[in-house]
Each structure stands twice: as C-alpha cells, then as structure tokens.
Motif scaffolding. Structure first.
Motif, PDB file in Angstrom:
ATOM      1  N   VAL A   1     -23.613  21.213 -37.880  1.00 58.48           N
ATOM      2  CA  VAL A   1     -24.783  21.025 -38.747  1.00 58.48           C
ATOM      3  C   VAL A   1     -25.674  22.257 -38.716  1.00 58.48           C
ATOM      4  CG1 VAL A   1     -26.915  19.721 -39.015  1.00 58.48           C
ATOM      5  CG2 VAL A   1     -24.763  18.516 -38.608  1.00 58.48           C
ATOM      6  N   VAL A   2     -25.949  22.758 -37.512  1.00 57.48           N
ATOM      7  CA  VAL A   2     -26.815  23.935 -37.407  1.00 57.48           C
ATOM      8  C   VAL A   2     -26.175  25.115 -38.139  1.00 57.48           C
ATOM      9  CG1 VAL A   2     -27.836  25.592 -35.814  1.00 57.48           C
ATOM     10  CG2 VAL A   2     -27.845  23.171 -35.262  1.00 57.48           C
ATOM     11  N   ALA A   3     -24.869  25.284 -37.958  1.00 58.10           N
ATOM     12  CA  ALA A   3     -24.173  26.389 -38.625  1.00 58.10           C
ATOM     13  C   ALA A   3     -24.276  26.248 -40.136  1.00 58.10           C
ATOM     14  CB  ALA A   3     -22.703  26.404 -38.189  1.00 58.10           C
ATOM     15  N   ALA A   4     -24.057  25.040 -40.635  1.00 61.07           N
ATOM     16  CA  ALA A   4     -24.105  24.837 -42.086  1.00 61.07           C
ATOM     17  C   ALA A   4     -25.490  25.134 -42.632  1.00 61.07           C
ATOM     18  CB  ALA A   4     -23.698  23.402 -42.422  1.00 61.07           C
ATOM     19  N   ILE A   5     -26.521  24.659 -41.922  1.00 58.32           N
ATOM     20  CA  ILE A   5     -27.890  24.895 -42.394  1.00 58.32           C
ATOM     21  C   ILE A   5     -28.189  26.382 -42.443  1.00 58.32           C
ATOM     22  CG2 ILE A   5     -30.329  24.610 -41.810  1.00 58.32           C
ATOM     23  CD1 ILE A   5     -29.633  21.882 -40.674  1.00 58.32           C
ATOM     24  N   THR A   6     -27.769  27.095 -41.384  1.00 55.83           N
ATOM     25  CA  THR A   6     -28.095  28.516 -41.300  1.00 55.83           C
ATOM     26  C   THR A   6     -27.326  29.321 -42.346  1.00 55.83           C
ATOM     27  OG1 THR A   6     -28.226  28.111 -38.937  1.00 55.83           O
ATOM     28  CG2 THR A   6     -28.398  30.391 -39.656  1.00 55.83           C
ATOM     29  N   VAL A   7     -26.032  29.104 -42.406  1.00 54.11           N
ATOM     30  CA  VAL A   7     -25.190  29.946 -43.254  1.00 54.11           C
ATOM     31  C   VAL A   7     -25.382  29.633 -44.736  1.00 54.11           C
ATOM     32  CG1 VAL A   7     -22.796  30.482 -43.858  1.00 54.11           C
ATOM     33  CG2 VAL A   7     -23.515  30.392 -41.463  1.00 54.11           C
ATOM     34  N   PHE A   8     -25.408  28.368 -45.066  1.00 56.02           N
ATOM     35  CA  PHE A   8     -25.537  28.003 -46.483  1.00 56.02           C
ATOM     36  C   PHE A   8     -26.990  27.943 -46.928  1.00 56.02           C
ATOM     37  CE2 PHE A   8     -21.483  25.634 -45.333  1.00 56.02           C
ATOM     38  CZ  PHE A   8     -20.680  26.711 -45.690  1.00 56.02           C
ATOM     39  N   ARG A   9     -27.898  28.297 -46.019  1.00 54.13           N
ATOM     40  CA  ARG A   9     -29.329  28.301 -46.334  1.00 54.13           C
ATOM     41  C   ARG A   9     -29.737  26.989 -47.000  1.00 54.13           C
ATOM     42  NH1 ARG A   9     -30.037  32.843 -44.564  1.00 54.13           N
ATOM     43  NH2 ARG A   9     -28.655  34.588 -44.931  1.00 54.13           N
ATOM     44  N   LEU A  10     -29.345  25.908 -46.394  1.00 58.34           N
ATOM     45  CA  LEU A  10     -29.691  24.602 -46.933  1.00 58.34           C
ATOM     46  C   LEU A  10     -31.206  24.451 -46.894  1.00 58.34           C
ATOM     47  CD1 LEU A  10     -26.894  22.436 -45.293  1.00 58.34           C
ATOM     48  CD2 LEU A  10     -26.946  23.489 -47.556  1.00 58.34           C
ATOM     49  N   PRO A  11     -31.779  23.869 -47.936  1.00 57.53           N
ATOM     50  CA  PRO A  11     -33.233  23.855 -48.065  1.00 57.53           C
ATOM     51  C   PRO A  11     -33.906  22.797 -47.196  1.00 57.53           C
ATOM     52  CG  PRO A  11     -32.223  22.754 -49.931  1.00 57.53           C
ATOM     53  CD  PRO A  11     -31.106  23.221 -49.065  1.00 57.53           C
ATOM     54  N   PHE A  12     -33.812  22.980 -45.893  1.00 60.00           N
ATOM     55  CA  PHE A  12     -34.526  22.068 -44.999  1.00 60.00           C
ATOM     56  C   PHE A  12     -35.615  22.840 -44.279  1.00 60.00           C
ATOM     57  CE2 PHE A  12     -30.282  20.016 -45.067  1.00 60.00           C
ATOM     58  CZ  PHE A  12     -30.684  18.837 -45.680  1.00 60.00           C
TER      59      PHE A  12
ATOM     60  N   ILE B   1     -17.363  28.114 -40.754  1.00 62.04           N
ATOM     61  CA  ILE B   1     -18.667  28.271 -41.412  1.00 62.04           C
ATOM     62  C   ILE B   1     -19.306  29.593 -40.998  1.00 62.04           C
ATOM     63  CG2 ILE B   1     -21.006  27.352 -41.621  1.00 62.04           C
ATOM     64  CD1 ILE B   1     -19.877  24.579 -41.250  1.00 62.04           C
ATOM     65  N   ILE B   2     -19.216  29.873 -39.697  1.00 61.29           N
ATOM     66  CA  ILE B   2     -19.833  31.110 -39.198  1.00 61.29           C
ATOM     67  C   ILE B   2     -19.211  32.328 -39.858  1.00 61.29           C
ATOM     68  CG2 ILE B   2     -20.090  32.583 -37.171  1.00 61.29           C
ATOM     69  CD1 ILE B   2     -20.432  30.096 -35.506  1.00 61.29           C
ATOM     70  N   SER B   3     -17.903  32.276 -40.031  1.00 63.48           N
ATOM     71  CA  SER B   3     -17.220  33.445 -40.582  1.00 63.48           C
ATOM     72  C   SER B   3     -17.684  33.735 -42.006  1.00 63.48           C
ATOM     73  CB  SER B   3     -15.704  33.242 -40.544  1.00 63.48           C
ATOM     74  OG  SER B   3     -15.372  32.180 -41.405  1.00 63.48           O
ATOM     75  N   LEU B   4     -18.274  32.745 -42.662  1.00 63.49           N
ATOM     76  CA  LEU B   4     -18.788  32.968 -44.008  1.00 63.49           C
ATOM     77  C   LEU B   4     -20.184  33.589 -43.978  1.00 63.49           C
ATOM     78  CD1 LEU B   4     -17.775  29.555 -45.638  1.00 63.49           C
ATOM     79  CD2 LEU B   4     -16.627  31.761 -45.885  1.00 63.49           C
ATOM     80  N   GLY B   5     -20.832  33.554 -42.820  1.00 64.45           N
ATOM     81  CA  GLY B   5     -22.235  33.931 -42.736  1.00 64.45           C
ATOM     82  C   GLY B   5     -22.458  35.439 -42.686  1.00 64.45           C
ATOM     83  N   SER B   6     -23.700  35.854 -42.953  1.00 64.75           N
ATOM     84  CA  SER B   6     -24.084  37.259 -42.841  1.00 64.75           C
ATOM     85  C   SER B   6     -24.260  37.592 -41.363  1.00 64.75           C
ATOM     86  CB  SER B   6     -25.406  37.483 -43.579  1.00 64.75           C
ATOM     87  OG  SER B   6     -26.446  36.833 -42.868  1.00 64.75           O
ATOM     88  N   PRO B   7     -24.235  38.875 -41.002  1.00 69.51           N
ATOM     89  CA  PRO B   7     -24.393  39.256 -39.584  1.00 69.51           C
ATOM     90  C   PRO B   7     -25.643  38.664 -38.962  1.00 69.51           C
ATOM     91  CG  PRO B   7     -23.787  41.156 -40.904  1.00 69.51           C
ATOM     92  CD  PRO B   7     -23.987  40.025 -41.866  1.00 69.51           C
ATOM     93  N   ASN B   8     -26.696  38.583 -39.750  1.00 70.89           N
ATOM     94  CA  ASN B   8     -27.938  38.040 -39.227  1.00 70.89           C
ATOM     95  C   ASN B   8     -27.776  36.557 -38.860  1.00 70.89           C
ATOM     96  OD1 ASN B   8     -30.608  38.073 -38.503  1.00 70.89           O
ATOM     97  ND2 ASN B   8     -31.299  37.430 -40.553  1.00 70.89           N
ATOM     98  N   ASP B   9     -27.153  35.802 -39.755  1.00 73.57           N
ATOM     99  CA  ASP B   9     -26.897  34.376 -39.469  1.00 73.57           C
ATOM    100  C   ASP B   9     -26.074  34.222 -38.204  1.00 73.57           C
ATOM    101  OD1 ASP B   9     -28.131  33.871 -41.837  1.00 73.57           O
ATOM    102  OD2 ASP B   9     -26.262  33.703 -42.977  1.00 73.57           O
ATOM    103  N   VAL B  10     -25.073  35.089 -38.112  1.00 78.54           N
ATOM    104  CA  VAL B  10     -24.168  34.986 -36.965  1.00 78.54           C
ATOM    105  C   VAL B  10     -24.936  35.175 -35.668  1.00 78.54           C
ATOM    106  CG1 VAL B  10     -22.193  36.033 -35.822  1.00 78.54           C
ATOM    107  CG2 VAL B  10     -22.166  35.698 -38.295  1.00 78.54           C
ATOM    108  N   ALA B  11     -25.869  36.132 -35.674  1.00 82.70           N
ATOM    109  CA  ALA B  11     -26.648  36.394 -34.469  1.00 82.70           C
ATOM    110  C   ALA B  11     -27.465  35.156 -34.095  1.00 82.70           C
ATOM    111  CB  ALA B  11     -27.561  37.598 -34.689  1.00 82.70           C
TER     112      ALA B  11
END
Lengths: 290, 344
Positions: free
Chosen positions: B113-124, B175-185
């Motif tokens: 859940v945390v990964a999805a929120i961070t990477v997909f920038r879910l509006p929460f 999910i992480i692999s889809l994220g930007s370097p910043n998200d990954v950090a």
C-alpha cells in the motif's frame, strides 16, 4: 496408597450410565479417512465398559484411523460416535475431554518442559474460567504422578528421561484428566521391550485398580493377547475378527490378516494365546481368497 | 478423607520469572534517560528535569524532547512489545521456531500500500498513509489467515504463509521498479523499518490496537501451552485447535499491522525476543514467556533505535538495519546452542 486411589476414578465410571447397554463408547457406521481418502467405511464397534480393548492389524489396516475417528481427532465423513450414549458431535470439546482422554502416537514436548508441568496440562478441561489450578487439580496431578510412578522425577525435564519413563509421564498427563475412558495410540512404539512391558503393565493396572476402560492400538499381537480382554482385528478398513484373545488368535485369522502361518500355543502362566510364526503366505493366494 | 494421603505437587514457579521481569522493567526505565537525553542536542539531567516536570527549558530542546524523542521512545516501547508478543503467539501456535509476523503477510500488505501510494502518487493526504497501510496489512493478513484456516499440518501452514508473502513482496518490488529515484529512496526507508520522525500522530494510531490486543495475547498462554504438545494432544485436552489457531493468527495480525503501518517491517524483534525469553527463563511455559518476550521486545527495539540514532551520528541508520545486523548473529548463537543441547 494404591487402595486410596481406587475409589475416585471408579466412582466416575460407574455413576455415568449409557443408553447403549453398558457400552462406554460406540461407533455406528462411521466413514472416516484423511481428507478425501476414505480409510474406513461403514464400520461399527462398541467398546465395553471396564475392558481393555486392543485394536490390531497390519500397517494401513485403519486401526489408528479408527481410534482417532472415535476420539474426534479425525472428522467423520458420516456415521456417529457415542460416548456413554451421547453423540460426540453434540458435546462441547471440553466436555468430551473430561470423559475421554487420548494419548496420540507422537505428541511433542517443548524443550525444558518438566514432567510436573506436562501433567498439569491434563487439568485444562477441568480448570476454572481463568484456568487457575485449584486444590482438586493439584490432587489429581499428584495422583496421576503417583499412579504412573513418575512422582520422583516430577521436576525433571522430559528430555532427560528414558523412553519408558517419558511414556509414563505422557500417560500421567492423560490420567490427570480423570476420565473413565482412555485411548492410547501405539503406546509402546519406539520403546525397547522392557519399557514396552512397563507401559503395558501400567495399562493393566489402571484397568484393574481404577476400573478404567482402555482402548489401545497395538502392533504386537502377542502383547495384545497378553494384556487385552478383547482384540479387534482390522484389515483394509474392516473388522475381520473381534473377541477374546483365545478366539481371535487363530491360525486362520493370522493367515488371512497378516499373511503368515503360525503355531498358536498357550502361555502356561497367563492362559493367553501366543503365536510363533514360521512361514509367509504368498500374497496372491490371500488376495484371491478374499 | 483417604484422598488427603495423595501427594500434592505444587509447581514451584520460583523467583526467576519475577526477577527477570523486574530487571527488564528496570532496564526499560533506565533506557528512558539516554533515549530522551542523547542526540543533537545532548541534554543534561537538569535540563531534562526542567523540560519534563517544570515545563520549562529552552524552546528548541523542549520541542525536541516532547514532540520528537518522547513519541519515538513510546513508539519503540509499544512496537517492541507487540512484535515480541506476536512472535511468541506464532511460534507456539504453529510449533515453528522460525515463525514470525512475516508469515502472515501483514508487512508485505502494508508495504504494498505504501509503495502504491508513493509511486502512483495516489491523492491521499500524507497523514492518511499509515491508516491505509494498516488497512493493507490487515487485508493481506486476512487473506493469508483464511488460506491457512483449514490446514492442520504445521509445515504446510508456514509454506502457505511464506508463499503468499513472497507474492506480495514481488508486487511491492514491481511497484517500486516503476517509481522515480526519489520515490525509491522514500520507500527504501520505509521498507527497512524506522522510528525516525514518528510523531504523536503515529503513536496515537498504534496504541489503541495494543491496548486491546496485548491483554488478549496474554490470555492465550494456556492455549499456547497445549498447542506446544501437538494438535491431537491439544484437541484431546479440550481445545478447539483450528479455531484457536485462527484466533491467534488474527490477534497477531492485529498486533503487528499497526506497528508495520507506522514503522515499516522491523525485522528480527519478533523472532529474537521469544527465543531470548525462553533462554533466560529456562522454560517454554507461555505464561512466563509471553510477558517477558514483550518486555524484551521493547528493550531490544529501544536499544536498537538508540544505536540507529547515535552510532553513525549525524547520519541515522534505520533501526531495521540494526535489528537485522545484531539480531541475525544473536539468533544464530541461540539456535546453535539449542541444537547442541538437543543432540545430547
């Protein structure tokens, strides 16, 4: 000491009256197995009160399955088991545990568990709402330890005991349950012959002195004939012989069930039958005989 | 009257569990001081006294103690206790010395859940994240527990748990692999498990769960003692084994889910605290092991967090790294000893 202890358990076993003509337990048309695999089908058996009944038969004959099915450790596909005339499935599990004790084949004990701590677990079905031990619980634990001769090592960890002592400690646990009926699943496996007899002597003593009804699965036919009042012989999930050892231990039964030819002699001391095998019967002959 | 002749064997509970418990409580009390005083800035006892009891002191240290160090310490204490208890519950009920909350898939669900929120920038809203992680953890935990519900074989239970967990972890990784370097950090920090920057909001999310679950966990002691003897024995003694194991798994998920949602998956505390507790107590009696493992879990996590803050200061290493770095070898030593004594 021994005579003092006689009363308690016998009282329990005689005050309860069953509907089914003095049967402590009865299985009616039970169908039971592991998962989808049916081992026993449409099998019926009555266990008479105050007797030692031995379930015998070759590996895979269903003797342990029958014991577990009757002890509600395996779910019945169909059929009914009665305990003192009451249907098991209609009783609360703790109520069953106050009337029927079971020692399974390979119970496990955590490291460091002492005999006293082990036996204490037998009071679980009797303990009050907070599961605290009361005076009668301590008395039952002491009595169980004493009857099994394990009192002297009550404070020793189980892993430091010999196989026979350990098995007696497990039996003590079931005795602390203070039930009129006791089920033992191969209580002598993994024990050397001296310890086997030690355990069987104890079983005989519990039956004679405490009036306990005992059902046990045994591997050794001669031991079953020696210690049991009644032998129930299973083969491929059906009962093929049932009666006093002298009736059951015949050349015919041994040949049919175990594929062996044997001389049957009578032990001059006990009057019980003893078999001496001398030949193996070819499998095909027996198979066709069925 | 004749019954009186039978010997009454009273179990000597002995002084040891009380002594161990007392020492651990003392240790936890002593840990308060370094936890609140050390760091940047380092405070003296006098300053701490002023801040805590006189509501005084300079503004910045006052804020640091009351808004950062105190919630962090408190979170460490309750999270550690929850993890320690969950470890005992799962190890005893599954009769598996390596069982831990990872088996329940709770951490993987929360992480996903945390990964999805961070990477997909879910509006929460940012403050909602731990709540959503909690829901994710509980949901994946429920899936695993329901899958385990009818299984009676202990080894198979563990396998089902780890299979589902592995699947969820794969989801997290993808999910992480889809994220930007910043998200990954950002995710990286969460996945390692950390207590850094956890404010009172986080503490408030965790404690209501634990107020309910910790007493319930302690009430499971007798049942756990029976389950240690094997399923057939426990059932024969009047315990409804499958139902009890289901409830215990639910309880463990309840204990761990909020902790993971807030701190990330902190490894090894749940594994180590029960083993250490049994070792120190010299018994597997759950009535003693449960409370001592809870206290040990608290102490271990707070100490690890102190290490995290101070060892490489000013850089902070996530507490999850320390629990693994220290916990792994300690566990190895414990298991080696156990094996050696089992061989005798």
């Amino acid at each position: 000491m021994g005579s003092d202890n006689k009363t308690s358990l016998r009282e329990i076993s005689t005050t309860i009256t069953g509907k089914t003509r003095g049967a402590a337990m009865a299985a009616e048309n039970v169908r039971v197995g592991y998962g989808e695999k049916i081992i026993l089908s449409e099998l019926s058996l009555e266990i008479r009160r105050g007797e030692i009944t031995a379930l015998v038969g070759p590996n895979g004959s269903g003797k342990s399955t029958l014991l577990k099915g009757m002890a509600r450790l395996l779910k019945l596909h169909s059929g009914t088991v009665f305990l003192e005339g009451e249907e098991l499935t209609k009783m609360a599990n703790s109520e069953i545990a106050r009337r029927l004790a079971v020692l399974p084949q390979a119970p496990t004990a955590p490291a460091g568990l002492t005999v006293g701590e082990l036996v204490e677990q037998g009071r679980y079905p009797h303990a009050g709402p907070m599961r605290m031990l009361r005076k009668q619980d301590h008395e039952a634990i002491g009595r169980a330890l004493e009857l099994t001769g394990t009192l002297e090592f009550a404070n020793r960890p189980l892993e430091n005991l010999s196989g026979g002592e350990r098995q007696r400690a497990w039996i003590a646990l079931t005795l602390a349950q203070a039930t009129p009926v006791l089920f033992l699943d191969e209580p002598t496996t993994f024990l050397d012959i001296g310890h086997q007899l030690e355990v069987l002597e104890l079983v005989g003593q519990l039956n004679r002195e405490q009036g306990m009804t005992i059902v046990m699965v045994l591997h050794d036919l001669n031991q079953a004939a020696q210690y049991a009042h009644r032998m129930v012989v299973l083969r491929k999930g059906s009962i093929v012989a049932d009666g006093a050892p002298a009736e059951v231990m015949t050349g015919e039964v041994l040949e049919k069930v175990f594929n062996i030819k044997a001389h049957i002699v009578t032990d001059p001391a006990s009057g019980r039958p003893v078999f001496l095998p001398y030949a193996v019967v070819k499998n095909e002959e027996v198979g066709r005989g069925q | 009257m004749s019954v009186a002749a039978t010997p009454i064997v009273r179990k000597r509970i002995g002084a040891r569990p009380w002594l161990v418990g007392g020492l651990l409580v003392l240790l936890l009390f002593l840990l308060i001081f370094p936890a609140l005083m050390l760091g940047s800035p380092v405070l003296s006892l006098g300053q701490l006294n002023e801040i805590l009891f006189l509501n005084g002191g300079e503004k910045v240290p006052h804020l640091i103690v009351t808004e950062l160090r105190m919630p962090r310490l408190l979170l460490g204490l309750i999270a550690g206790a929850a993890l320690g208890l969950a470890g005992v519950l799962l190890q005893d009920s599954l009769r598996n010395p390596l069982a831990g909350p990872e088996l329940l898939g709770v951490s993987s669900g929360a992480s996903a859940v945390v990964a999805a929120i961070t990477v997909f920038r879910l509006p929460f809203a940012f403050g909602l994240t731990p709540w959503l992680a909690l829901v994710g953890g509980l949901m994946s935990g429920m899936v695993v527990i329901l899958a385990m519900r009818r299984i009676t074989n202990g080894a198979r239970l563990a396998l089902v748990g780890s299979a589902i967990t592995a699947l969820l972890n794969a989801v997290v990784i993808s999910i992480i692999s889809l994220g930007s370097p910043n998200d990954v950090a950002v995710l990286y920090l969460f996945l390692l498990g950390s207590l850094a920057g956890r404010t009172w909001d986080y503490v408030n999310l965790v404690w209501p769960w634990l107020v309910v679950c910790i007493p319930l966990a302690l009430l499971c002691a007798r049942s756990l003692n029976l389950l240690q003897l094997g399923d057939d024995m426990a059932e024969g003694l009047g315990l409804k084994v499958l139902r009890m194991r289901f409830l215990i798994a639910l309880l463990s998920a309840g204990l761990v889910a909020s902790v993971v949602a807030v701190c990330g998956p902190i490894s090894y505390i749940a594994l180590l605290a029960p083993h250490l507790a049994r070792r120190i107590l010299g018994t597997s009696d759950a009535r003693q092991v449960l409370p001592v493992a809870a206290l040990l879990g608290s102490a271990l996590l707070v100490m690890a967090d102190l290490l995290a803050r101070l060892a490489l200061s000013p850089v902070e290493m996530p507490v999850g790294v320390w629990t693994t770095l220290v916990g792994g070898p300690v566990l190895l030593v414990l298991l080696r000893r156990q094996m050696r004594s089992a061989k005798q």
